[in-house]
Design an enzyme around this catalytic site. Structure first.
Site, PDB file in Angstrom:
ATOM      1  CE  LYS A  80      -3.940   2.018   2.509  1.00 15.08           C
ATOM      2  NZ  LYS A  80      -4.804   1.870   3.703  1.00 15.08           N
ATOM      3  CB  SER A 155      -8.100   3.564   2.502  1.00 14.04           C
ATOM      4  OG  SER A 155      -7.303   3.043   3.537  1.00 14.04           O
ATOM      5  CB  SER A 179      -8.301   0.717   5.487  1.00 15.48           C
ATOM      6  OG  SER A 179      -9.057   1.868   5.269  1.00 15.48           O
TER       7      SER A 179
HETATM    8  N1  GLN Z   1     -13.165   4.072   5.895  1.00 15.27           N
HETATM    9  C1  GLN Z   1     -12.663   4.537   7.149  1.00 15.27           C
HETATM   10  C2  GLN Z   1     -12.305   5.994   7.035  1.00 15.27           C
HETATM   11  O1  GLN Z   1     -12.571   6.560   6.038  1.00 15.27           O
HETATM   12  C3  GLN Z   1     -11.470   3.722   7.571  1.00 15.27           C
HETATM   13  C4  GLN Z   1     -10.279   4.018   6.759  1.00 15.27           C
HETATM   14  C5  GLN Z   1      -9.071   3.236   7.218  1.00 15.27           C
HETATM   15  O2  GLN Z   1      -9.183   2.235   7.895  1.00 15.27           O
HETATM   16  N2  GLN Z   1      -7.907   3.756   6.854  1.00 15.27           N
HETATM   17  O3  GLN Z   1     -11.792   6.579   7.926  1.00 15.27           O
END
Ligand code: GLN
Length: 489
Positions: A80, A155, A179
């Site tokens: 990532k 994400s 994410s």
């Molecule tokens: N979707 C969640 C957010 O927008 C979690 C994102 C994540 O785990 N980085 O904060």
């Protein structure tokens, strides 16, 4: 024979060691696959073929000379793009980090290099890991290999899509509110968010430091366990790193789940689940019982406030963490009349809409006069949620829920509606607030799209969690593969 790009890491490792294939052959297979599907899927922001070729050659030389090439050698990995990689651009899916090339490796990357890893590239993601669909990337969205009109989740959507599409064998993601688990679930993969502090955050670009964790996304539980064992462990460079002995996660996979006490929090099975998610999760619960586990409904009474608390705490931490992007030290810089104007122009041009929204939410929540009402209150809710989990784990060994209330949604479906997007993390966010580990495994399909089962464990209970996940994976027998095509609908 099945294409090499479709194999699991542990299968390839055995084949490499048995000299049935070479690391270069594995890499060639993955590279060909990338050529075939990357135009449609767009898993990567940066490909690192050159580096991968060198790593594969090193692995082959070691194997030919009878030396150990390292556990991760010859098995292409997607990283990532939120993890610092020396000499390789690291963008966090943002314009803000344009031209930024880290001069050091994140600890997890350093450890994987020592284990001989073949890094395939830097995977696409929502900007600074804020999002649930990978549509917030400044580099354009990633598409779901199961249906190219749908999102891969986020994400860590690029990481998950790359593994699902055969553009990598396994991947690293990061999880602040879901994410790793949600994209794993949307792409029919296994993803694990470790206990907070088990895996070093050094070199992981910070979103919300009290919640962020790095973890594996893979094709099965064994690969997940293997990758976790390569990255876990104390790091003096991360002050929140735990000084604990890392369990042998592979050995821990053996065994059954007879007598296992499984709790099902009612709050996570309420309205909002699609029929297919409910049916597949209920089927998994029946299997738990058939395998000798005791399944019982339970309650985590403060969970209804988890999402609200998260959307105070995570933006608050983000607003502080993202203050460092000012055009002075690295990344984008847009000149202005004076310093303040330069700051303003740089940040206006560098950040996307969702990141700006979070910075404003967070700054507001932390401002004088509101701090206690918002941030302070959210911290108290976090403590209550931690207490709920602590009490539940006195009675249960694991807790089970859907990973996401729905399977992968359509591209564009939620971009205009941030609240709807936030809701896709209701089941995963409480886990980050409590700092405990959780894994998502595929448990079935709804209209041809994978459904994920979330299994949550006690802090530092990864060994048991992985064993439970392995047993369930076998019982569920999920073997479907994505077609990398558009859906029928
Ligand atoms: N979707 C969640 C957010 O927008 C979690 C994102 C994540 O785990 N980085 O904060």
């Amino acid at each position: 024979m099945e294409d090499l790009y479709a194999k699991k890491a542990w299968e390839l490792i055995a084949m490499l060691r048995g000299r049935e294939v070479s690391a270069r052959e594995v890499l060639q297979s993955v590279l060909r696959r990338i050529e075939e599907v990357e135009g449609d899927v767009h898993s990567y922001i940066t490909l690192t073929e050159g580096e991968a070729e060198q790593a594969a050659s090193r692995a082959d030389e070691a194997l030919a000379g009878g030396r150990d090439p390292g556990t991760a050698a010859g098995v292409p990995l997607a990283v990532k793009d939120v993890l610092c990689t020396r000499g390789v651009p690291t963008t966090c899916g943002s314009r803000m980090l344009e031209g930024f090339v880290p001069v050091y490796d994140a600890t997890v990357i350093g450890r994987l290099r020592e284990a001989g890893m073949t890094m395939m590239g830097k995977a696409n993601m929502d900007e600074f890991a804020m999002g649930s669909s990978t549509e917030n990337s400044a580099f354009g969205p990633t598409r779901n290999p199961w249906d190219l009109d749908r999102v891969p989740g986020g994400s860590s959507g690029g990481s998950a899509a790359s593994v699902a599409a055969g553009e990598a064998i396994w991947a690293l993601g990061s999880d602040t509110g879901g994410s790793i688990r949600q994209p794993a679930s949307f792409c029919g993969l296994v993803g694990l968010k470790p206990t907070y502090g088990l895996v070093s955050r050094y070199g992981l670009v910070a979103f919300a430091s009290s919640l962020d964790q790095v973890g594996p996304i893979a094709r099965d539980v064994r690969d997940c366990a293997l990758l976790l064992s390569l990255i876990a462990g104390y790091d003096p460079r991360d002050s929140t790193s735990l000084q604990v002995k890392v369990a042998d996660y592979l050995e821990a996979l053996e065994g059954d789940i007879r007598g296992l006490r499984v709790g099902v929090p009612g709050e996570l099975m309420q309205e909002g689940l699609t029929p297919g998610v409910r049916a597949n999760v209920e089927n998994a619960l029946r299997l738990f019982a058939e395998l000798g586990a005791e399944v019982e409904e339970t309650t985590l009474p403060h969970l209804d406030y988890a999402l609200s608390a998260y959307y105070i705490l995570a933006p608050a931490e983000a607003s502080s963490n993202l203050a460092r992007y000012d055009g002075v030290r690295y990344g984008l810089r847009v000149e202005g009349e004076d310093m303040l104007e330069m700051y303003g122009r740089t940040r206006a041009a560098g950040f996307g809409a969702e990141v700006k929204r979070r910075i404003m939410l967070g700054t507001y929540a932390l401002s004088a006069g509101y701090y206690e009402a918002y941030y302070g209150q959210a911290q108290k809710v976090r403590t209550l949620i931690l207490g709920d989990f602590r009490r539940a784990f006195e009675r249960f060994d694991v807790l089970v829920s859907p990973t996401s209330p729905t399977p992968a949604f359509a591209l564009g479906e939620k971009v205009e509606d941030p609240l709807a997007m936030y809701l896709s993390d209701v089941c995963t966010i409480p886990v980050n607030l409590a700092g405990i580990p959780a894994v998502s495994i595929p448990c079935g399909l709804e209209d041809g799209l994978p459904v994920g089962l979330q299994i949550m464990g006690k802090a530092l209970g990864e060994a048991e969690l992985l064993r439970v996940a392995r047993v369930m994976e076998e019982a569920l027998g999920f073997r479907e593969r994505p077609r990398v095509a558009r859906g029928e609908a």
